[in-house]
Scaffold this motif. Structure first.
Motif, PDB file in Angstrom:
ATOM      1  N   HIS A 126       0.821  -1.202   0.000  1.00  0.00           N
ATOM      2  CA  HIS A 126       0.000   0.000   0.000  1.00  0.00           C
ATOM      3  C   HIS A 126       0.863   1.263   0.000  1.00  0.00           C
ATOM      4  N   HIS A 127       2.106   1.134   0.462  1.00  0.00           N
ATOM      5  CA  HIS A 127       3.071   2.230   0.406  1.00  0.00           C
ATOM      6  C   HIS A 127       3.856   2.244  -0.904  1.00  0.00           C
ATOM      7  N   GLY A 128       3.526   1.348  -1.815  1.00  0.00           N
ATOM      8  CA  GLY A 128       4.227   1.296  -3.092  1.00  0.00           C
ATOM      9  C   GLY A 128       5.487   0.466  -3.075  1.00  0.00           C
ATOM     10  N   VAL A 129       5.648  -0.390  -2.064  1.00  0.00           N
ATOM     11  CA  VAL A 129       6.831  -1.242  -1.950  1.00  0.00           C
ATOM     12  C   VAL A 129       6.595  -2.535  -2.717  1.00  0.00           C
ATOM     13  N   THR A 130       7.586  -2.949  -3.507  1.00  0.00           N
ATOM     14  CA  THR A 130       7.525  -4.229  -4.216  1.00  0.00           C
ATOM     15  C   THR A 130       8.022  -5.319  -3.281  1.00  0.00           C
ATOM     16  N   VAL A 131       7.143  -6.227  -2.856  1.00  0.00           N
ATOM     17  CA  VAL A 131       7.449  -7.189  -1.792  1.00  0.00           C
ATOM     18  C   VAL A 131       7.390  -8.622  -2.305  1.00  0.00           C
ATOM     19  N   ALA A 132       8.377  -9.407  -1.875  1.00  0.00           N
ATOM     20  CA  ALA A 132       8.341 -10.855  -2.075  1.00  0.00           C
ATOM     21  C   ALA A 132       8.531 -11.513  -0.710  1.00  0.00           C
ATOM     22  N   LEU A 133       7.887 -12.636  -0.489  1.00  0.00           N
ATOM     23  CA  LEU A 133       7.997 -13.347   0.785  1.00  0.00           C
ATOM     24  C   LEU A 133       9.188 -14.293   0.758  1.00  0.00           C
ATOM     25  N   ALA A 134       9.937 -14.304   1.855  1.00  0.00           N
ATOM     26  CA  ALA A 134      11.113 -15.177   1.966  1.00  0.00           C
ATOM     27  C   ALA A 134      11.119 -15.785   3.358  1.00  0.00           C
ATOM     28  N   GLY A 135      10.015 -16.422   3.727  1.00  0.00           N
ATOM     29  CA  GLY A 135       9.867 -16.968   5.069  1.00  0.00           C
ATOM     30  C   GLY A 135      10.632 -18.251   5.284  1.00  0.00           C
ATOM     31  N   TRP A 136      10.784 -18.623   6.557  1.00  0.00           N
ATOM     32  CA  TRP A 136      11.542 -19.816   6.941  1.00  0.00           C
ATOM     33  C   TRP A 136      10.788 -20.474   8.102  1.00  0.00           C
ATOM     34  N   ARG A 137      10.406 -21.736   7.922  1.00  0.00           N
ATOM     35  CA  ARG A 137       9.729 -22.463   8.995  1.00  0.00           C
ATOM     36  C   ARG A 137      10.771 -22.942  10.006  1.00  0.00           C
ATOM     37  N   ASP A 138      10.612 -22.509  11.242  1.00  0.00           N
ATOM     38  CA  ASP A 138      11.547 -22.862  12.312  1.00  0.00           C
ATOM     39  C   ASP A 138      11.245 -24.274  12.806  1.00  0.00           C
TER      40      ASP A 138
END
Length: 260
Positions: free
Chosen positions: A192-204
């Protein structure tokens, strides 16, 4: 809101030239005023470093004038130790370098850690030996854990995140999924702020720790800046029992933008 005033800490150490170069690059990118603060110690003004310490103001002034930047210069007293005495409060972001073991006696020992803890201003901490030749903020990884500190860091870094080509949102959690509602909520907020986002999560799964997982993602994604909160636990707790902040403050390769 962008960055309008940026403080860069100056000293007679070998890392100062690259720190100044990076601060000039960031200030030019955000059309900000650059405020140089000389944090030389009494030791720096004696012996082999004397001439370098005397030249700090002229070196700073020449560099920022050549870059066409608006600027100010301050010299902190050698005995200064508070954020106020180190001119930290009237800034949107501070630029420092992690202490170099061979040069730490040349600059005020309150920078970076004590100022980071007390100023209420985000700090860009460069690794010792940083050359200043590489771009910062093209591909950014946000270390996100839903804490007050990481929330503050995201909002403090927003001008950088909005200008980045790509922002990776790193979440380390036992129940991590790209589809988790809380993960999607912060992703939408950034977008919504105009940021290009990709998810890079890690399951602990308990087989690795937060910092190791984060640097594994960094290696895979070629990020050039980490954005994270600082000292979610007390500094004493993290220094004694371990924590992400000391590890990131002392990492040897990657600039880190931290908020506390």
């Amino acid at each position: 809101m962008g960055y309008r005033d940026i403080v860069v800490y100056l000293d007679a150490g070998a890392d100062c030239a690259a720190r100044l170069r990076t601060a000039i690059d960031v200030a030019a990118k955000h059309q900000a005023r650059l405020i140089g603060v000389d944090i030389s110690t009494k030791e720096a003004q004696e012996g082999e470093s004397h001439d370098l310490a005397l030249a700090i103001e002229d070196t700073f002034t020449s560099a920022v004038q050549a870059a066409g930047l608006d600027f100010q210069y301050h010299a902190a007293r050698p005995e200064a130790h508070t954020a106020e005495q180190l001119f930290s409060h009237s800034a949107d972001i501070l630029v420092a370098t992690q202490p170099h073991p061979d040069h730490r006696h040349l600059s005020n020992s309150s920078v970076p850690k004590e100022v980071l803890l007390t100023a209420g201003v985000p700090m860009l901490v460069l690794p010792a030996g940083w050359t200043g030749e590489d771009a910062i903020g093209e591909q950014v990884i946000v270390a996100w854990n839903f804490s007050r500190e990481s929330t503050r860091a995201v909002h403090d870094a927003m001008p950088i995140l909005k200008a980045a080509r790509k922002v990776l949102l790193f979440v380390f959690a036992s129940n991590y999924s790209d589809q988790n509602a809380d993960v999607q909520e912060i992703k939408r907020h950034l977008e919504h702020h105009g940021v290009t986002v990709a998810l890079a999560g890690w399951r602990d799964t308990g087989q690795t720790d937060f910092t190791s997982a984060l640097f594994a993602v960094l290696d895979r994604e070629s990020a050039d800046l980490i954005v994270c909160g600082a000292y979610g636990h007390s500094p004493l707790f993290e220094d004694v029992f371990g924590g992400a902040t000391p590890n990131l403050l002392n990492n040897i390769s990657m600039p880190v933008l931290m908020s506390h």
